[in-house]
Design a protein around this motif. Structure first.
Motif, PDB file in Angstrom:
ATOM      1  N   LEU A  54      25.809  51.147  49.415  1.00 51.87           N
ATOM      2  CA  LEU A  54      24.433  50.673  49.530  1.00 51.87           C
ATOM      3  C   LEU A  54      24.025  50.069  48.197  1.00 51.87           C
ATOM      4  N   ILE A  71      16.381  50.215  49.044  1.00 48.90           N
ATOM      5  CA  ILE A  71      17.781  50.397  49.429  1.00 48.90           C
ATOM      6  C   ILE A  71      18.088  49.404  50.537  1.00 48.90           C
ATOM      7  N   THR A  72      19.229  48.728  50.415  1.00 51.08           N
ATOM      8  CA  THR A  72      19.574  47.730  51.421  1.00 51.08           C
ATOM      9  C   THR A  72      21.084  47.501  51.444  1.00 51.08           C
ATOM     10  N   TRP A  90      22.691  57.439  55.012  1.00 50.95           N
ATOM     11  CA  TRP A  90      21.686  57.437  56.079  1.00 50.95           C
ATOM     12  C   TRP A  90      20.344  57.972  55.561  1.00 50.95           C
ATOM     13  N   GLN A 104      18.750  55.309  53.343  1.00 47.00           N
ATOM     14  CA  GLN A 104      18.263  54.189  54.154  1.00 47.00           C
ATOM     15  C   GLN A 104      16.946  54.563  54.831  1.00 47.00           C
ATOM     16  N   ARG A 105      16.892  55.743  55.420  1.00 44.73           N
ATOM     17  CA  ARG A 105      15.681  56.159  56.144  1.00 44.73           C
ATOM     18  C   ARG A 105      14.498  56.353  55.193  1.00 44.73           C
ATOM     19  N   GLY A 130      14.858  52.466  52.583  1.00 44.32           N
ATOM     20  CA  GLY A 130      15.387  51.192  53.042  1.00 44.32           C
ATOM     21  C   GLY A 130      14.404  50.405  53.896  1.00 44.32           C
ATOM     22  N   ASN A 149      17.039  47.511  58.852  1.00 48.24           N
ATOM     23  CA  ASN A 149      18.441  47.873  58.581  1.00 48.24           C
ATOM     24  C   ASN A 149      18.840  49.209  59.206  1.00 48.24           C
ATOM     25  N   ASP A 150      17.869  49.969  59.735  1.00 49.53           N
ATOM     26  CA  ASP A 150      18.202  51.259  60.358  1.00 49.53           C
ATOM     27  C   ASP A 150      19.252  51.090  61.455  1.00 49.53           C
ATOM     28  N   LEU A 152      22.816  50.047  60.070  1.00 48.20           N
ATOM     29  CA  LEU A 152      23.574  51.145  59.456  1.00 48.20           C
ATOM     30  C   LEU A 152      23.959  52.194  60.498  1.00 48.20           C
TER      31      LEU A 152
END
Length: 143
Positions: A22, A30-31, A115, A118-119, A122, A126-127, A130
Motif C-alpha cells: 500500500l 492510504i491508496t 485491509w 484501507q478501511r 483509504g 478502493n475498498d 482491495l
C-alpha cells in the motif's frame, strides 16, 4: 475531459508469508499505486510502469481486478471523467522505495493490516478493489 489511469494491488509471497503493498499518497491517504496512461500504452503497460515508478517494484499482471470511474474538478481542465483500471500484480523484483515527488511512502503489510489501513485511512472506492484482490489471494476480509 476524460482521463484513463491504471494501477494495481501488488503482492509478494516469501515462503508462507503473503504481503500486500500500500502507498500513502501526497494527501496522506492510504491508496494503491496508479497513474495516467501515456500515449501508445495499454492499460496493462500503464499499470506496471506506474507501479515500478512509484514503488520501485517490478511486477507481472496476474489478472484484471476492477475498473472504477469517478468525476473530479480540475483547476484548469474543469470536470474530469476519470477511469481507473486495477490489476492483481505479483511482485517479481526490485527494491521498495517511494517516488517522493508523487507519494509520501510505500510499505509491505500483512493482508489483515492492509485491509485495516484501507478501511481506516483509504479512499472508499478502493475498498472493493482491495477486497477482491485479497479474496483472489485466498484471504477473507471482514468489515
Amino acid at each position: 475531459m476524460r482521463e484513463i489511469s491504471a494501477g494495481g494491488v501488488v503482492y509478494r509471497k516469501t515462503g508462507d508469508l503473503l504481503e500486500v503493498q500500500l502507498i500513502q499518497d501526497r494527501f496522506g491517504k492510504i491508496t494503491l499505486p496508479k497513474g495516467k496512461m501515456e500515449t501508445g500504452e495499454t492499460v496493462e503497460q500503464t499499470a506496471l510502469r506506474e507501479i515500478s515508478e512509484e514503488t520501485g517494484i517490478e511486477g507481472v499482471i496476474v489478472e484484471p481486478l476492477a475498473r472504477i470511474g469517478y468525476h473530479f474538478q480540475h483547476p484548469n481542465a474543469g470536470n474530469v471523467q476519470k477511469e481507473v483500471h486495477y490489476f492483481l500484480v505479483e511482485a517479481v523484483s526490485g527494491e521498495l522505495h517511494a517516488q517522493v515527488e508523487e507519494i509520501r511512502g510505500v510499505e509491505w503489510l500483512s493482508p489483515a493490516e492492509a485491509w485495516r489501513q484501507q478501511r481506516q485511512h483509504g479512499y472508499d472506492n478502493n475498498d472493493g478493489v482491495l477486497r477482491k484482490a485479497l479474496e483472489k489471494l485466498g484471504i477473507e476480509v471482514h468489515d
